[in-house]
Design a protein around this motif. Sequence first.
Motif, PDB file in Angstrom:
ATOM      1  N   MET A 125      -3.442 -25.656 -78.815  1.00 43.48           N
ATOM      2  CA  MET A 125      -2.402 -25.913 -79.410  1.00 43.48           C
ATOM      3  C   MET A 125      -1.123 -25.594 -78.470  1.00 43.48           C
ATOM      4  SD  MET A 125      -3.144 -24.335 -83.112  1.00 43.48           S
ATOM      5  CE  MET A 125      -4.626 -24.659 -83.573  1.00 43.48           C
ATOM      6  N   LYS A 126      -0.207 -26.634 -78.388  1.00 44.71           N
ATOM      7  CA  LYS A 126       1.075 -26.608 -77.518  1.00 44.71           C
ATOM      8  C   LYS A 126       2.028 -25.600 -78.327  1.00 44.71           C
ATOM      9  CE  LYS A 126       0.654 -30.665 -76.602  1.00 44.71           C
ATOM     10  NZ  LYS A 126       0.389 -32.235 -76.541  1.00 44.71           N
ATOM     11  N   ASN A 142       4.558 -29.929 -84.314  1.00 39.52           N
ATOM     12  CA  ASN A 142       3.247 -30.493 -84.874  1.00 39.52           C
ATOM     13  C   ASN A 142       2.191 -29.362 -84.714  1.00 39.52           C
ATOM     14  OD1 ASN A 142       4.720 -32.703 -85.966  1.00 39.52           O
ATOM     15  ND2 ASN A 142       4.008 -34.286 -84.299  1.00 39.52           N
ATOM     16  N   ASP A 143       1.916 -29.163 -83.491  1.00 41.29           N
ATOM     17  CA  ASP A 143       0.923 -28.006 -83.327  1.00 41.29           C
ATOM     18  C   ASP A 143       1.080 -26.805 -84.256  1.00 41.29           C
ATOM     19  OD1 ASP A 143      -0.263 -29.976 -81.852  1.00 41.29           O
ATOM     20  OD2 ASP A 143      -0.182 -29.033 -79.974  1.00 41.29           O
ATOM     21  N   THR A 198      -6.828 -16.980 -79.191  1.00 43.02           N
ATOM     22  CA  THR A 198      -6.612 -16.988 -77.816  1.00 43.02           C
ATOM     23  C   THR A 198      -5.321 -17.706 -77.509  1.00 43.02           C
ATOM     24  OG1 THR A 198      -8.883 -17.068 -77.241  1.00 43.02           O
ATOM     25  CG2 THR A 198      -7.437 -17.821 -75.645  1.00 43.02           C
ATOM     26  N   VAL A 199      -4.404 -16.717 -76.501  1.00 41.38           N
ATOM     27  CA  VAL A 199      -3.174 -17.290 -76.277  1.00 41.38           C
ATOM     28  C   VAL A 199      -3.191 -17.307 -74.684  1.00 41.38           C
ATOM     29  CG1 VAL A 199      -2.129 -14.980 -76.054  1.00 41.38           C
ATOM     30  CG2 VAL A 199      -0.487 -16.836 -76.544  1.00 41.38           C
ATOM     31  N   GLN A 237      -8.726 -29.464 -74.317  1.00 41.67           N
ATOM     32  CA  GLN A 237      -9.912 -29.174 -74.570  1.00 41.67           C
ATOM     33  C   GLN A 237     -10.353 -28.084 -75.663  1.00 41.67           C
ATOM     34  OE1 GLN A 237     -12.596 -30.428 -72.786  1.00 41.67           O
ATOM     35  NE2 GLN A 237     -14.107 -28.795 -74.052  1.00 41.67           N
ATOM     36  N   PHE A 238      -9.308 -27.190 -75.747  1.00 33.32           N
ATOM     37  CA  PHE A 238      -9.582 -25.975 -76.616  1.00 33.32           C
ATOM     38  C   PHE A 238      -8.719 -26.019 -77.537  1.00 33.32           C
ATOM     39  CE2 PHE A 238     -11.256 -23.910 -72.644  1.00 33.32           C
ATOM     40  CZ  PHE A 238     -12.653 -24.214 -73.019  1.00 33.32           C
ATOM     41  N   LYS A 239      -8.062 -27.208 -78.072  1.00 36.20           N
ATOM     42  CA  LYS A 239      -7.258 -27.410 -79.122  1.00 36.20           C
ATOM     43  C   LYS A 239      -7.962 -26.834 -80.505  1.00 36.20           C
ATOM     44  CE  LYS A 239      -3.787 -30.516 -81.120  1.00 36.20           C
ATOM     45  NZ  LYS A 239      -2.735 -30.760 -79.813  1.00 36.20           N
ATOM     46  N   GLY A 240      -7.171 -25.800 -81.057  1.00 29.89           N
ATOM     47  CA  GLY A 240      -7.768 -25.440 -82.417  1.00 29.89           C
ATOM     48  C   GLY A 240      -8.324 -23.985 -82.200  1.00 29.89           C
TER      49      GLY A 240
END
Length: 154
Positions: free
Chosen positions: A1-2, A6-7, A20-21, A54-57
């Motif tokens: 997530m950016k 919206n994210d 994860t950050v 790739q790792f959104k969510g």
Amino acid sequence: MKWVSNDIDMYLGAKEYVDTVVLPLLPISFGDDIKQSASMTEFISLLNIPLERQFKGRLMMLPGYPYLKSDSDDRRLQLINHWETEFKKYGFKHIFYITSDSDWRSLEEKLEGTLIWLPSLPLESMDDKYRNQILEDQISQLIHLFVKKWQNND
């Protein structure tokens, strides 16, 4: 997530899954190494987009954290420790820092998060096909590092 509204809506609905950050560390210098610091920032910024996708969510990709190259190590650590406190306070189990600034490598053991150092490449002088291939290779390695870290800590 950016770090976009919206994210963030998606994050608020699924916080328990986002453990994860990622904080890109971006050097700023107006001295003789101004072009080098700009190149490092460009390189890391280009890697962050597909990594986040790739790792959104699973991860929150923060906007790059600019700092002055002239800052002392103590000053940098003080600021990063403050960030780490905030990350842990809000439930992030995994903290990653991505940078092309080799100065961070000497501070790595003092960080609670994981430092990923990637040497910056002179992308402006490469043709697009070669540049894209190098970026894809770097992203593939980053993905492997993230998955490995998650597997070892979960």
